[in-house]
Scaffold this active site. Structure first.
Site, PDB file in Angstrom:
ATOM      1  N   ASP A 513     -10.389  13.062  -0.467  1.00 29.13           N
ATOM      2  CA  ASP A 513     -10.038  13.689  -1.698  1.00 29.13           C
ATOM      3  C   ASP A 513      -9.193  12.761  -2.599  1.00 29.13           C
ATOM      4  O   ASP A 513      -8.105  12.644  -2.217  1.00 29.13           O
ATOM      5  CB  ASP A 513      -9.427  15.167  -1.336  1.00 29.13           C
ATOM      6  CG  ASP A 513      -8.739  15.855  -2.211  1.00 29.13           C
ATOM      7  OD1 ASP A 513      -9.239  15.662  -3.440  1.00 29.13           O
ATOM      8  OD2 ASP A 513      -8.823  17.146  -1.992  1.00 29.13           O
ATOM      9  N   HIS A 514      -9.940  12.596  -3.813  1.00 26.21           N
ATOM     10  CA  HIS A 514      -8.961  11.671  -4.802  1.00 26.21           C
ATOM     11  C   HIS A 514      -7.805  12.364  -5.298  1.00 26.21           C
ATOM     12  O   HIS A 514      -7.179  11.754  -6.180  1.00 26.21           O
ATOM     13  CB  HIS A 514     -10.154  11.309  -5.887  1.00 26.21           C
ATOM     14  CG  HIS A 514      -9.665   9.931  -6.396  1.00 26.21           C
ATOM     15  ND1 HIS A 514      -8.668   9.422  -6.142  1.00 26.21           N
ATOM     16  CD2 HIS A 514     -10.742   9.043  -7.156  1.00 26.21           C
ATOM     17  CE1 HIS A 514      -8.632   8.055  -6.786  1.00 26.21           C
ATOM     18  NE2 HIS A 514      -9.838   7.902  -7.229  1.00 26.21           N
ATOM     19  N   ARG A 515      -7.695  13.613  -5.058  1.00 23.39           N
ATOM     20  CA  ARG A 515      -6.340  14.274  -5.591  1.00 23.39           C
ATOM     21  C   ARG A 515      -5.535  14.010  -4.715  1.00 23.39           C
ATOM     22  O   ARG A 515      -4.145  13.613  -5.066  1.00 23.39           O
ATOM     23  CB  ARG A 515      -6.787  15.873  -5.619  1.00 23.39           C
ATOM     24  CG  ARG A 515      -7.944  16.388  -6.602  1.00 23.39           C
ATOM     25  CD  ARG A 515      -8.070  17.779  -6.455  1.00 23.39           C
ATOM     26  NE  ARG A 515      -8.476  18.286  -5.044  1.00 23.39           N
ATOM     27  CZ  ARG A 515      -8.516  19.493  -4.443  1.00 23.39           C
ATOM     28  NH1 ARG A 515      -8.400  20.338  -5.276  1.00 23.39           N
ATOM     29  NH2 ARG A 515      -8.718  19.552  -3.404  1.00 23.39           N
TER      30      ARG A 515
END
Ligand code: CAO
Length: 541
Positions: A513-515
């Site tokens: 999850d790039h967040r």
């Protein structure tokens, strides 16, 4: 003053079917009020009134096929007074044209009277011999004008027959499965304070209707303004077009902004009933706020395609497990910005060691595949890099670090994918993990997993190593923030500084999850895994 013929405008397709008539003779409409709803194979369109005026005659009915330029309805001039009602067929002989189904005309107010028994008969429904698929009232029910009495379903449309009066049902004359035509008696009802009426009025003598009912029934009561063709309602109608629901249900759905394609129908043949919409709204309102944060992306529905047009097809219901998995995948895919980091790890020595332990594993009644080693290496990496052992808050304003290391393992079962969770991987030895992998995979395939055995995961491993492939992009098992995909290890020539030597390389595919995780962290995570797996003594450090 001559009546104006309103024609079907450019509807952007070759032809369309009338699925709803929103107005009836005598209705006063304003510019932009919906007149009819058309449905082509591509869209549902409301045709708005071009100006204010009174409807003299509707020239189409539900089920008609229309094209641009076809006559839609007759409209009196805007100063309306000139177009005397007496000139229209409806106005001159309304009782004969339109049976029951609407309140007696206000033009002939009745003297208040004691309650009377009235008959309600099937109005003009556009076709004969239509089966009753639902009876919505029973003797003793107190009903209001416009409440649905029965639902009829022809091959063209589903039609609800509303009550023309408020009162109490005294007798129901039809049952599910009966075949009805115009004029057939539906119910007897006691109407308080109504003008005395013939007790057994035939259709032609029945109380005057000022508009046809059924699918063409305007969904608002006569006194209400026809609904404005707002953009959002058009979009909603489009989403709702392929569902099995009657006009009254569609009206409620429109009022509440409900996408009917998301509502499970509990009626016959999965028809959506009013209660289904009400329950859906209730359920949505009682959803925790966090569950609503990520929804509502307005993603268009996939169109329904008739694949049988191109050849033989077979339709099968997805298993419950696959349906749940599908929703979870979609939710994660839509909410989580995914990136996949690919890497490979030299497991030549690890494989030698594993093979040397195979007999010992067998003696223990277990099986030592690369998976327990992966679990051990991941547990180590998760402790080293806690941002991979975390979840984001639904509002994405906090990160929750988990101080425990529970790792899910995706197991392919005949019914679909299951992810049992191995708890406290960091505290367990290889043999314990090997035993647990075998036991949980077995339980998953025999449908014996308990809910708590599939909960509490921090990270997931999805191993396709026994199947094949060089890499893949697994979907993060949200709210976890990363998942490790493992593909089939393969011997490759690797340069050792002086020559190429054959090494067993294990492909790693880390989706994250790039967040929560940035690319450099992901690359460091797979590099660390590679280091740990290339020399498993590192895990002991
Ligand atoms: N490379 C080469 N061989 C591998 C391997 C790899 N990465 N991983 C496993 N193998 C070998 C094993 O060593 C074993 O061979 P041996 O008996 O000679 O040792 C053989 O493949 C079969 O392994 P297995 O499947 O019985 O056991 P496993 O521990 O590798 O996997 C489980 C267990 C439950 C993960 C697996 O059976 C499974 O269901 N995998 C599918 C998961 C899936 O569908 N994921 C996709 C989800 S979508 O994101």
């Amino acid at each position: 003053m001559t009546d104006e013929i309103i024609k079907v405008p450019d509807i952007g397709s070759d032809g369309a079917e009338v699925i709803e008539v929103c107005v009836g003779a005598g209705d006063q409409v304003e510019a932009e009020d919906s007149l009819i709803v058309l449905e082509s194979d591509k869209a549902t369109m409301e045709v708005p009134a071009p100006r204010n005026g009174r409807i003299v005659e509707v020239l189409l009915k539900v089920g008609d096929k229309v094209s641009e330029g076809d006559d839609l309805l007759k409209m009196a001039a805007e100063d309306g007074a000139a177009a005397a009602p007496a000139e229209t067929p409806e106005a001159s002989a309304p009782a004969a044209e339109t049976p029951v189904a609407a309140p007696a005309p206000e033009a002939a107010p009745a003297a208040p009277a004691a309650s009377v028994i009235k008959e309600v008969r099937v109005p003009d429904i556009g076709s004969d011999n239509v089966p009753v698929i639902e009876v919505s009232v029973k003797p003793g029910d107190e009903i209001s004008e416009e409440d649905t009495l029965v639902t009829l379903e022809s091959d063209k449309a589903t039609m609800e027959v509303p009550s023309p009066f408020s009162g109490v049902v005294t007798e129901v004359k039809v049952k599910e499965g009966d075949i009805l035509s115009q004029g057939d008696l539906i119910i007897m009802m006691e109407v308080a304070g109504a003008a005395p009426a013939p007790q057994t009025a035939a259709p032609s003598q029945a109380p005057v209707a000022d508009k046809p009912v059924a699918a063409s029934q305007p969904e608002a009561p006569a006194a209400a303004q026809p609904q404005k063709a707002a953009e959002s309602s058009r979009e909603l109608e489009q989403a709702n077009k392929s569902v099995h629901a009657g006009p009254a249900v569609r009206k409620i759905a429109r009022e509440f902004g409900v996408d009917l394609s998301l509502v499970r129908g509990s009626g016959p043949r999965s028809r959506i009933l009013k209660e289904d919409v009400q329950n859906y709204v209730k359920a949505k309102l009682s959803e925790p706020k966090s569950a609503q944060v990520s929804g509502g992306l307005g993603i268009p529905q996939m169109p329904a395609v008739d694949f049988s047009k191109w050849g033989e097809v077979e339709e099968k219901e997805l298993t419950r497990l696959r349906q749940i998995a599908a929703k979870n995948f979609q939710r994660s895919w839509l909410n989580v910005p995914h990136v996949t980091q690919f890497d490979e790890s030299d497991i030549t020595e690890l494989e030698d060691f594993r093979k040397s332990q195979k007999a010992a594993a067998q003696a223990r009644g277990s099986k030592l595949t690369p998976l327990p080693f992966m679990l051990k290496a991941c547990a180590y990496a998760l402790k080293e890099m806690p941002q991979f052992c975390a979840s984001l808050s639904p509002e994405v304003d906090r990160i929750i670090y988990k101080k425990y290391v529970n790792i899910g393992v995706a197991v392919d079962t005949p019914d679909g994918l299951l992810v049992p969770v191995i708890k406290d991987v960091d505290k367990k030895g290889l043999w314990e993990l090997a035993d647990e992998c075998v036991a949980l995979a077995e339980k998953a395939r025999n449908k014996q997993l308990k809910p708590d055995e599939m909960q509490g995961g921090c990270f997931t491993i999805s191993s396709l190593g026994s199947v094949g492939g060089t890499a893949f992009t697994p979907i993060v098992n949200a709210p976890e923030v990363a998942i490790l995909g493992i593909s089939k290890a393969e011997i490759k020539p690797k340069w050792n500084g002086s020559e190429f030597s054959p090494r067993l390389m294990l492909p790693l595919s880390l989706s994250y999850d790039h967040r929560a995780i940035n690319g450099a962290e992901a690359a460091r995570f797979t590099a660390l895994l590679g280091q740990l797996l290339s020399d498993i003594r590192n895990i002991l450090l």
